[in-house]
Design a protein around this motif. Sequence first.
Motif, PDB file in Angstrom:
ATOM      1  N   ARG A  11       0.809  -1.153   0.428  1.00  0.00           N
ATOM      2  CA  ARG A  11       0.111  -0.014  -0.108  1.00  0.00           C
ATOM      3  C   ARG A  11       0.930   1.000   0.022  1.00  0.00           C
ATOM      4  O   ARG A  11       0.590   2.529  -1.107  1.00  0.00           O
ATOM      5  N   ILE A  15       1.735   4.234  -2.845  1.00  0.00           N
ATOM      6  CA  ILE A  15       0.571   5.845  -2.291  1.00  0.00           C
ATOM      7  C   ILE A  15       1.928   6.724  -2.801  1.00  0.00           C
ATOM      8  O   ILE A  15       2.309   7.732  -3.736  1.00  0.00           O
ATOM      9  N   ALA A  18       2.123   7.243  -6.373  1.00  0.00           N
ATOM     10  CA  ALA A  18       0.895   8.336  -6.368  1.00  0.00           C
ATOM     11  C   ALA A  18       1.099   9.634  -6.579  1.00  0.00           C
ATOM     12  O   ALA A  18       0.910  10.129  -6.957  1.00  0.00           O
ATOM     13  N   LYS A  26      -3.224  12.508 -12.371  1.00  0.00           N
ATOM     14  CA  LYS A  26      -4.502  14.177 -12.853  1.00  0.00           C
ATOM     15  C   LYS A  26      -4.752  14.352 -13.761  1.00  0.00           C
ATOM     16  O   LYS A  26      -5.451  14.142 -14.880  1.00  0.00           O
ATOM     17  N   GLU A  31      -7.529   9.593 -10.797  1.00  0.00           N
ATOM     18  CA  GLU A  31      -7.740   9.767  -9.787  1.00  0.00           C
ATOM     19  C   GLU A  31      -7.999   8.565  -9.207  1.00  0.00           C
ATOM     20  O   GLU A  31      -7.244   7.379  -8.324  1.00  0.00           O
ATOM     21  N   TYR A  32      -9.680   7.800 -10.034  1.00  0.00           N
ATOM     22  CA  TYR A  32     -10.193   6.866  -9.597  1.00  0.00           C
ATOM     23  C   TYR A  32      -9.732   5.352  -9.724  1.00  0.00           C
ATOM     24  O   TYR A  32      -9.774   5.085  -8.785  1.00  0.00           O
ATOM     25  N   GLN A  35      -7.326   4.870  -6.407  1.00  0.00           N
ATOM     26  CA  GLN A  35      -7.964   5.242  -5.550  1.00  0.00           C
ATOM     27  C   GLN A  35      -8.332   4.271  -5.437  1.00  0.00           C
ATOM     28  O   GLN A  35      -8.828   3.717  -3.945  1.00  0.00           O
ATOM     29  N   GLU A  36      -9.074   3.700  -6.074  1.00  0.00           N
ATOM     30  CA  GLU A  36      -9.573   2.105  -5.970  1.00  0.00           C
ATOM     31  C   GLU A  36      -8.242   0.782  -6.035  1.00  0.00           C
ATOM     32  O   GLU A  36      -8.756  -0.081  -4.805  1.00  0.00           O
ATOM     33  N   ILE A  38      -5.582   1.090  -4.364  1.00  0.00           N
ATOM     34  CA  ILE A  38      -5.241   2.088  -3.050  1.00  0.00           C
ATOM     35  C   ILE A  38      -6.481   0.779  -1.887  1.00  0.00           C
ATOM     36  O   ILE A  38      -5.764   0.610  -0.974  1.00  0.00           O
ATOM     37  N   SER A  39      -7.766   1.393  -2.385  1.00  0.00           N
ATOM     38  CA  SER A  39      -8.357   0.377  -1.101  1.00  0.00           C
ATOM     39  C   SER A  39      -8.548  -1.021  -1.247  1.00  0.00           C
ATOM     40  O   SER A  39      -8.791  -1.356  -0.220  1.00  0.00           O
ATOM     41  N   ARG A  42      -5.298  -2.072   0.605  1.00  0.00           N
ATOM     42  CA  ARG A  42      -6.150  -1.291   1.957  1.00  0.00           C
ATOM     43  C   ARG A  42      -7.289  -2.741   3.087  1.00  0.00           C
ATOM     44  O   ARG A  42      -6.916  -2.844   4.114  1.00  0.00           O
TER      45      ARG A  42
END
Length: 120
Positions: A11, A15, A18, A26, A31-32, A35-36, A38-39, A42
């Motif tokens: 993780r 990050i 990123a 960007k 981004e999404y 984020q997915e 990383i989520s 996590r």
Amino acid sequence: RSKIAKETDARVSLISEAVFGVRVVKMSGWEYQMQERISKIRDVEMKKIISTSRLKALNEAMFFSSNIAVSLVIFVVHVLSGKELTPKHVYTTITLINIVQLTMAKFFSMAVMAVSEAYI
């Protein structure tokens, strides 16, 4: 612990990627997706942390309730065998149980640590 550390490392490195590539992320509109990813990592990490925490809590509960249960069984057997329960017997029994529990906990934890180190 090593399994959780592996997930945490994955993780953190994602990050870090990123953060270093934030302009590219960007500009490309990722981004999404980032984020997915990383989520998901996590979530896996948190499941392992929660599982480990539950095992630690069970271990602590057993440690603190074991001398009460053992003392209760000893005293019930003592009374049912027709003998008198005196403060001298109670104090001595509880003291000996506490000594045995602390000694067992010390050596058992050392054994678990040695086995886990040998496993790694």
